[in-house]
Design an enzyme around this catalytic site. Structure first.
Site, short mmCIF file in Angstrom:
data_model
loop_
_atom_site.label_atom_id
_atom_site.label_comp_id
_atom_site.label_asym_id
_atom_site.label_seq_id
_atom_site.Cartn_x
_atom_site.Cartn_y
_atom_site.Cartn_z
N HIS A 66 2.72 -3.21 -3.37
CA HIS A 66 1.58 -3.20 -2.44
C HIS A 66 2.02 -3.31 -0.98
O HIS A 66 1.19 -3.24 -0.08
CB HIS A 66 0.56 -4.30 -2.80
CG HIS A 66 0.97 -5.70 -2.49
ND1 HIS A 66 1.48 -6.55 -3.44
CD2 HIS A 66 0.93 -6.41 -1.34
CE1 HIS A 66 1.73 -7.72 -2.88
NE2 HIS A 66 1.41 -7.66 -1.60
N ASP A 110 3.82 -4.64 -10.03
CA ASP A 110 3.82 -4.68 -8.57
C ASP A 110 5.25 -4.81 -8.01
O ASP A 110 5.63 -5.84 -7.47
CB ASP A 110 2.94 -5.86 -8.11
CG ASP A 110 2.71 -5.87 -6.60
OD1 ASP A 110 3.00 -4.84 -5.94
OD2 ASP A 110 2.25 -6.91 -6.09
N SER A 203 4.65 -11.79 0.49
CA SER A 203 4.69 -10.73 -0.52
C SER A 203 6.02 -10.00 -0.57
O SER A 203 6.61 -9.69 0.47
CB SER A 203 3.61 -9.69 -0.23
OG SER A 203 2.37 -10.11 -0.68
#
Length: 250
Positions: A66, A110, A203
């Protein structure tokens, strides 16, 4: 009862999605260059800090899928994210390879490999780390690092790289926290009492257990470090073959 479960699951998905460019709370300033595999992803021509990442070889970085953007650079050998440092190297990303089964809405699979435009120079401040080939057992102590917010829900971003110590959670605890959402591509890590977690801005950063890369920061609750709601990471032990195959074939 079934409808209630659907509503609860939908709410949990909505909470996870609300984080956007996700996710250190309850941590400490890392010793300078103690996490030499840590990468800062920079987006666009302005090199805006976006996500964390991890150096796997002298020309490959792994991060969360992402975190994909049209233009990416990686900064390595960094400690203070806002200053130029003698140890730093900045390299443009030549190719982005997200996992072919990445599901953005569910944050499943992810992970993304980044091939760099040129090889980086390895040394004291820039080193690679190996991806774990076997999954960590519940209770395994791990460390997460990143430049994400150190406060939640009101964000406050640090200048120096932050570290936090967490433990791998059992699958049962992970499913209790996020019913109907957790897959084999995910692993939960945190502490039962809360107060320690990755958060917005972390992230794609590393979850390191026993000197190996076990996970990547992926998603969690909008308010980080809540009791009973651990952070959720891409479970890299289940992607070891894909990672190796992709780097070798590109």
């Amino acid at each position: 009862m079934f409808l209630l479960l659907i509503i609860l699951q939908a709410l949990a998905v909505a909470i996870a999605q609300s984080q956007g460019d996700h996710k250190i709370i309850g941590g400490y300033r890392c010793v300078r260059n103690s996490q030499p595999w840590q990468v800062a992803l920079q987006a666009g021509p302005g090199h805006r800090f976006l996500c964390g990442g991890v150096l796997l070889s002298d020309q490959w970085v792994i991060t969360a899928a992402h975190c994909a953007r049209p233009i990416l650079h990686v900064a390595l050998g960094k400690h203070n994210i806002r200053r130029w440092e003698a140890t730093q190297q900045v390299v443009r990303v030549a190719r982005q390879v997200p996992h072919p089964q990445y599901q953005p809405q569910a944050h499943d699979n992810d992970l993304m490999l980044l091939k760099l435009q040129k090889k980086v120079r390895l040394g004291r401040a820039v080193k690679t780390i190996s991806v774990a080939s076997s999954c960590a057992s519940p209770g395994t102590p791990c460390r997460v690092s990143g430049w994400g917010t150190i406060a939640s829900p009101i964000a406050r971003y640090p200048t120096a790289l932050q570290c936090v110590n967490v433990n791998i959670m059992s699958e049962q605890a992970c499913h209790r926290a996020y019913p109907g959402i957790i897959t084999s591509g995910m692993v939960c890590a945190g502490v039962p009492e809360g107060g320690k977690d990755s958060c917005q801005g972390d992230s794609g950063g590393p979850l390191v257990c026993g000197g190996q890369l076990q996970g990547l920061v992926s998603w969690g609750m909008e308010r980080c470090a809540m009791p009973g709601y651990p952070g959720v990471y891409a479970n890299l032990c289940n992607y070891h073959s894909w990672i190796q195959r992709t780097m070798q074939s590109n």
